[in-house]
Scaffold this motif. Structure first.
Motif, PDB file in Angstrom:
ATOM      1  N   ILE A  11      -3.455 -34.936  15.361  1.00 54.29           N
ATOM      2  CA  ILE A  11      -3.724 -34.501  13.986  1.00 54.29           C
ATOM      3  C   ILE A  11      -2.482 -33.857  13.378  1.00 54.29           C
ATOM      4  O   ILE A  11      -1.918 -32.909  13.926  1.00 54.29           O
ATOM      5  CB  ILE A  11      -4.909 -33.525  13.934  1.00 54.29           C
ATOM      6  N   ILE A  12      -2.078 -34.400  12.234  1.00 54.16           N
ATOM      7  CA  ILE A  12      -0.872 -33.958  11.530  1.00 54.16           C
ATOM      8  C   ILE A  12      -1.243 -33.580  10.094  1.00 54.16           C
ATOM      9  O   ILE A  12      -2.044 -34.270   9.466  1.00 54.16           O
ATOM     10  CB  ILE A  12       0.171 -35.092  11.507  1.00 54.16           C
ATOM     11  N   GLY A  13      -0.670 -32.504   9.579  1.00 54.08           N
ATOM     12  CA  GLY A  13      -0.852 -32.183   8.173  1.00 54.08           C
ATOM     13  C   GLY A  13      -1.438 -30.816   7.896  1.00 54.08           C
ATOM     14  O   GLY A  13      -1.338 -30.311   6.776  1.00 54.08           O
ATOM     15  N   SER A  14      -2.059 -30.197   8.924  1.00 58.99           N
ATOM     16  CA  SER A  14      -2.526 -28.819   8.734  1.00 58.99           C
ATOM     17  C   SER A  14      -1.393 -27.885   9.143  1.00 58.99           C
ATOM     18  O   SER A  14      -0.455 -28.296   9.835  1.00 58.99           O
ATOM     19  CB  SER A  14      -3.769 -28.541   9.581  1.00 58.99           C
ATOM     20  N   LYS A  15      -1.490 -26.625   8.740  1.00 58.65           N
ATOM     21  CA  LYS A  15      -0.468 -25.660   9.154  1.00 58.65           C
ATOM     22  C   LYS A  15      -0.609 -25.323  10.627  1.00 58.65           C
ATOM     23  O   LYS A  15       0.326 -24.814  11.248  1.00 58.65           O
ATOM     24  CB  LYS A  15      -0.561 -24.385   8.313  1.00 58.65           C
TER      25      LYS A  15
END
Length: 394
Positions: A11-15
């Motif tokens: 999972i990519i894109g959250s802080k």
């Protein structure tokens, strides 16, 4: 003993998790929490950090990506470097049928390159397009054009587009019909339980006293101080209304935005209007919602909005900006207003006259709607089906 097939999900894109309270961060936190005991799913979560440390959280492998201070380009750099790290990990560990799930459409110009790379590694690229980021007024015209182009390229090169709103899914299918995108709808989630704090809890009572509030005698709004959340309209209309209750605005500190509102509205002359900063303690925030007279929601851009779901799960009376996204979520469990002058003011006056039983009935409807459609358990279950289907098709 037969070896269990494991689906690896990057999972990519959250802080990152834990400790952040944005929409995507809460989503990743809940997804990993509800799947932490499932041996068939292994999460790998990109996190912003100062070094390349790795750690486990909710049985997920969390890997930090150092991000230099390069202004607005930080988010693009972060996603690209996280993607590169995922591809390297998949190759090194010889992971089969990996899923790389990118949240938001920031890196469209790099999508074709990474999709080919992921496919060569036997994996797939999934994308969550979020809302209409290119419509947000906080961005300059060139940045908004970039967002639109980036969205198009992410949709074009995504193997599956997971939309958190039916309206967003319809938009993707219509706007990018030429690419025949494969889409599915899985909403954002919310909790339906009550706050662990009692009405007389010292933390809650102290918060009320600090801001000069009384239990049950305030309306609230929770969200970022940006134009598309219609704070200006809500404040202007609240000032026009006859209510004696307060309007509590829980938001991030945006001094220039507040100064602009003061020049237009002179809201500081109305003691009912109260900016109270942020509340990151989730139990306290839930208690504040539970004991509010009503909730005002002005969001006009985006899909399934987290603060709306949380309000419907805990507040009896919800007054929502009348737009497709909000009606899709709340249905007949809320009341609606438009930007037409006097509309919201009249609705607030009408809401003030509602009986306790009328408000309670709406609150029960709202919580039932959340439980049946948007509970985190239900949302996590839908994701599990999508991820397991990928594993079976590999």
């Amino acid at each position: 003993m037969m070896e269990i097939a494991v689906q690896h999900v990057f999972i990519i894109g959250s802080k990152g998790i834990p400790g952040s309270y944005g929409g995507y961060e809460t989503f990743v936190d809940k997804l990993t929490e509800y799947h932490q005991d499932d041996p068939r799913i292994k999460y790998h979560v990109a996190c912003k950090g100062s070094d390349r440390r790795e750690f486990e959280y909710h049985n997920a492998r969390c890997f930090q990506i150092p991000v230099p201070d390069i202004g607005p380009a930080q988010a693009i750099y972060y996603d690209v470097m996280a993607l590169a790290s995922c591809c390297n990990y998949i190759k090194t560990k010889k992971i089969q049928h990996g899923i790389i799930y990118v949240l938001a459409c920031r890196i469209g110009p790099f999508a074709a390159y990474f999709q080919k790379k992921i496919h060569r590694l036997g994996g797939v690229l999934y994308v969550n397009p979020d809302g209409h980021e290119w419509m947000r007024k906080k961005w300059s015209a060139p940045v908004r054009r970039y967002w639109k182009v980036s969205e198009r390229l992410m949709v074009k090169h995504g193997d599956l587009i997971i939309c958190d709103s039916v309206h967003i899914e319809r938009y993707i299918q219509k706007e990018y019909k030429r690419y025949a995108p494969k889409t599915t709808f899985i909403a954002y989630g919310a909790e339906t339980r009550k706050s662990s704090l009692a009405d007389q809890d010292s933390q809650y009572v102290a918060w009320l006293m600090e801001h000069g509030l009384e239990e049950g005698r305030y309306y609230i709004s929770v969200g970022r101080a940006v134009p598309e959340n219609n704070l200006e309209t809500m404040i202007r209309e609240f000032m026009m209304s006859r209510t004696t209750k307060d309007f509590v605005i829980i938001t991030t500190n945006n001094i220039s935005f507040f100064e602009g509102l003061e020049r237009k509205l002179h809201y500081k002359q109305d003691s009912r209007i109260k900016f109270v900063g942020t509340v990151y303690d989730q139990e306290l925030l839930t208690k504040i919602r539970e004991n509010a007279y009503g909730y005002l929601h002005g969001h006009s851009v985006g899909g399934t909005n987290p603060s709306l779901l949380e309000a419907l799960g805990s507040t009896k009376l919800d007054l929502l900006f009348d737009i497709g996204f909000n009606r899709e979520v709340a249905g007949d469990a809320a009341l609606y207003w438009t930007k037409r002058q006097g509309d919201l003011a009249a609705l607030i006056d009408r809401a003030d006259l509602m009986s306790e039983s009328e408000r309670t009935e709406l609150g029960i409807k709202a919580r039932r709607r959340i439980a049946e459609r948007y509970s985190w358990e239900r949302i996590a279950g839908k994701y599990k089906k999508v991820f397991n289907k990928t594993l079976r098709l590999s």
